[in-house]
Design an enzyme around this catalytic site. Sequence first.
Site, PDB file in Angstrom:
ATOM      1  N   LEU A 145       0.854  -1.186   0.000  1.00  0.00           N
ATOM      2  CA  LEU A 145       0.000   0.000   0.000  1.00  0.00           C
ATOM      3  C   LEU A 145       0.888   1.233   0.000  1.00  0.00           C
ATOM      4  O   LEU A 145       1.985   1.209   0.566  1.00  0.00           O
ATOM      5  CB  LEU A 145      -0.903   0.018   1.241  1.00  0.00           C
ATOM      6  N   ASP A 146       0.406   2.317  -0.603  1.00  0.00           N
ATOM      7  CA  ASP A 146       1.139   3.578  -0.534  1.00  0.00           C
ATOM      8  C   ASP A 146       1.302   4.006   0.920  1.00  0.00           C
ATOM      9  O   ASP A 146       0.509   3.631   1.783  1.00  0.00           O
ATOM     10  CB  ASP A 146       0.382   4.676  -1.292  1.00  0.00           C
ATOM     11  N   ARG A 147       2.332   4.798   1.187  1.00  0.00           N
ATOM     12  CA  ARG A 147       2.626   5.222   2.556  1.00  0.00           C
ATOM     13  C   ARG A 147       1.391   5.805   3.250  1.00  0.00           C
ATOM     14  O   ARG A 147       1.104   5.482   4.405  1.00  0.00           O
ATOM     15  CB  ARG A 147       3.745   6.272   2.545  1.00  0.00           C
ATOM     16  N   THR A 149      -1.782   5.395   2.519  1.00  0.00           N
ATOM     17  CA  THR A 149      -2.982   4.568   2.433  1.00  0.00           C
ATOM     18  C   THR A 149      -2.957   3.588   3.596  1.00  0.00           C
ATOM     19  O   THR A 149      -1.943   2.942   3.846  1.00  0.00           O
ATOM     20  CB  THR A 149      -3.034   3.788   1.105  1.00  0.00           C
ATOM     21  N   ARG A 247      -6.111   5.815  -7.193  1.00  0.00           N
ATOM     22  CA  ARG A 247      -5.960   7.260  -7.087  1.00  0.00           C
ATOM     23  C   ARG A 247      -5.983   7.930  -8.461  1.00  0.00           C
ATOM     24  O   ARG A 247      -6.691   8.923  -8.687  1.00  0.00           O
ATOM     25  CB  ARG A 247      -4.656   7.587  -6.355  1.00  0.00           C
TER      26      ARG A 247
END
Length: 330
Positions: A145-147, A149, A247
Amino acid sequence: MKEIIIRETEAGQRLDKFLNRCLPEAGKSFLYKMLRKKNIVLNGKKAEGKELLKCGDSLKFFFSEETMRKFSAAPAGEYPVLDQKYVLYEDEDVLIVNKPAGMLSQKAEQSDVSLAEYLTGYLLKEGAVTSEGLRVFQPGVCNRLDRNTSGIVLSGKHLAAARELSLMLKQRTMKKYYLCLVQGTVQETRRIAGYLRKNPKTNKVTVSDLPAEHASYIETCYEPAAWYEEGTLLKVELITGRTHQIRSHLAYTGHPIAGDVKYGNRKYNQRFEKAYGLRRQFLHAWQVVFPEMEGIFKNLSSKTITAPLPDQLERLLEQLHRQESLHEKS
């Protein structure tokens, strides 16, 4: 002479790869030479290196203690320990956690401390892995996951489990759902497709309707869960899993995610930061639904794992709901 008995967490990998992890300073040519000369034997017999290791196999190294120390990896250092409150599910094979926003899934730089290190610390504390075992199997995340998220991250406690989880993700046999708050009003369920191309220099992606060179096909399904004057809460099913897919794909349709500084609307984000203190993207990996399974994942067969929204996002929705109610009454 040193003997290693292969444990369940180490089984399933090729002998030569196991040796590379066990003796990383030795070099491949040296290890193959030791196999040819029978200075390393598998179950008492000469081995080539391509054999798949099984639980209970015996590996004998006819080296001096000094040579073993010279070629071995350094002992495991100190690891931070994941708080139990983030654990959503755990059995002898799998660990599923609710990653907080602000934490990297994996290291970007050598000095980073990511979720992978927290998972290792937790498993060491619980006795699911040992410092010696970390030489040949390092726990990590199977989905990233993105930082900024939050939400569900899957991890295998041993090599076979990690491989199986990664295969399920690749083959899309499990369903993954996200919650996000987007700008504008979305009233219909849609399944959208496009093509995503990543710019590695900027770590940013672009989406288009038509195929392009170095672009990957993407597919995203969403349905509205709630409407507010400030936007729409969407339940998103990730059909394909590309970098920044949700996103960028939603932004491309004109409905960027609240708080997303990379693909979002600056004025919209500023309004949410000022009114609700939102300083992260409102995107949460909410739910995973497993298919019917047997074998090591039989306990997860047909199970749904849900990660509750972080308190900040839950409070934000409550505020939006109250404001909407007041608006309706007036």
